[in-house]
Design a protein around this motif. Sequence first.
Motif, PDB file in Angstrom:
ATOM      1  N   UNK A 137       0.849  -1.184   0.000  1.00 26.83           N
ATOM      2  CA  UNK A 137       0.000   0.000   0.000  1.00 26.83           C
ATOM      3  C   UNK A 137       0.883   1.232   0.000  1.00 26.83           C
ATOM      4  N   UNK A 138       0.244   2.351  -0.087  1.00 28.05           N
ATOM      5  CA  UNK A 138       0.928   3.630   0.009  1.00 28.05           C
ATOM      6  C   UNK A 138       0.067   4.545   0.847  1.00 28.05           C
ATOM      7  N   UNK A 139       0.633   5.652   1.230  1.00 26.21           N
ATOM      8  CA  UNK A 139      -0.078   6.592   2.069  1.00 26.21           C
ATOM      9  C   UNK A 139      -0.102   7.945   1.384  1.00 26.21           C
ATOM     10  N   UNK A 140      -1.259   8.578   1.347  1.00 28.79           N
ATOM     11  CA  UNK A 140      -1.352   9.876   0.691  1.00 28.79           C
ATOM     12  C   UNK A 140      -0.545  10.928   1.442  1.00 28.79           C
ATOM     13  N   UNK A 141      -0.211  11.977   0.738  1.00 31.77           N
ATOM     14  CA  UNK A 141       0.539  13.064   1.352  1.00 31.77           C
ATOM     15  C   UNK A 141      -0.286  13.786   2.395  1.00 31.77           C
ATOM     16  N   UNK A 142      -1.603  13.813   2.198  1.00 30.35           N
ATOM     17  CA  UNK A 142      -2.488  14.451   3.163  1.00 30.35           C
ATOM     18  C   UNK A 142      -2.455  13.665   4.463  1.00 30.35           C
ATOM     19  N   UNK A 190      -3.518  -7.007  10.521  1.00 27.61           N
ATOM     20  CA  UNK A 190      -3.957  -8.083  11.419  1.00 27.61           C
ATOM     21  C   UNK A 190      -4.153  -9.413  10.699  1.00 27.61           C
ATOM     22  N   UNK A 191      -4.486  -9.373   9.399  1.00 19.55           N
ATOM     23  CA  UNK A 191      -4.832 -10.613   8.717  1.00 19.55           C
ATOM     24  C   UNK A 191      -3.783 -11.101   7.723  1.00 19.55           C
ATOM     25  N   UNK A 192      -3.024 -10.198   7.115  1.00 20.88           N
ATOM     26  CA  UNK A 192      -2.072 -10.587   6.073  1.00 20.88           C
ATOM     27  C   UNK A 192      -0.776 -11.116   6.665  1.00 20.88           C
ATOM     28  N   UNK A 193      -0.048 -11.829   5.848  1.00 20.26           N
ATOM     29  CA  UNK A 193       1.273 -12.336   6.243  1.00 20.26           C
ATOM     30  C   UNK A 193       2.263 -11.190   6.425  1.00 20.26           C
ATOM     31  N   UNK A 194       2.181 -10.200   5.510  1.00 18.64           N
ATOM     32  CA  UNK A 194       3.101  -9.083   5.611  1.00 18.64           C
ATOM     33  C   UNK A 194       2.602  -7.875   4.839  1.00 18.64           C
ATOM     34  N   UNK A 195       3.129  -6.711   5.197  1.00 22.07           N
ATOM     35  CA  UNK A 195       2.752  -5.453   4.570  1.00 22.07           C
ATOM     36  C   UNK A 195       4.025  -4.776   4.055  1.00 22.07           C
ATOM     37  N   UNK A 196       3.929  -4.209   2.864  1.00 21.70           N
ATOM     38  CA  UNK A 196       5.066  -3.513   2.259  1.00 21.70           C
ATOM     39  C   UNK A 196       4.620  -2.130   1.803  1.00 21.70           C
ATOM     40  N   UNK A 197       5.584  -1.201   1.752  1.00 20.39           N
ATOM     41  CA  UNK A 197       5.332   0.130   1.234  1.00 20.39           C
ATOM     42  C   UNK A 197       6.577   0.577   0.491  1.00 20.39           C
ATOM     43  N   UNK A 198       6.476   0.637  -0.853  1.00 21.62           N
ATOM     44  CA  UNK A 198       7.621   0.979  -1.686  1.00 21.62           C
ATOM     45  C   UNK A 198       7.696   2.456  -2.033  1.00 21.62           C
ATOM     46  N   UNK A 199       6.551   3.072  -2.263  1.00 18.19           N
ATOM     47  CA  UNK A 199       6.559   4.480  -2.630  1.00 18.19           C
ATOM     48  C   UNK A 199       6.319   4.746  -4.099  1.00 18.19           C
TER      49      UNK A 199
END
Length: 167
Positions: free
Chosen positions: A54-59, A76-85
């Motif tokens: 996922x990504x996160x908005x600038x706001x 809580x449910x997934x094996x892992x979370x990533x954020x590349x940008x």
Amino acid sequence: SIALKAGDSILFGVVYDVMRDLYYDAIRGQGGTVNGVSLKCTDTRKWEEAIVATGFPYKVYEADHPMFSILRDVIRTARGMRRLGSAALDLAYVASGVFDVYYEARLNPWDIAAGMLLVEEAGGRTSDFFDGRSSLANGTVIASNTYLHESIKEIISDAGLTSEMLD
């Protein structure tokens, strides 16, 4: 990331991963490749085995904003979370089986058009957050393999997010 769109259809897309020297391309109805090798989304069926990006908005949102509820439920449910940008690379990685699911809001059409085609041509699914409105028009995208798509849409829907909350 470059895409060719005619009417409502993305016809051709290219994403280049400069750091890994990977060239992703797809033509509508003809599949996609990465450096000449066919793209294929994962066949992961269980959230406990899913890698989600996922990504996160600038706001900056308040702590009780539905986007945080979505993030909490996925973590809580997934094996892992990533954020590349990079939305383009996140989508390319779904298309090539690196990630199982990707979702993000407040994106521009040029961030996601080519990558959405890559996912679709790799056997995956794409949609927006709000039941069929255009991802390119409203800036929200969900991309996944076919098995996890409805469940990530449900997580997002259950959070009570509306398009007005993303303004």
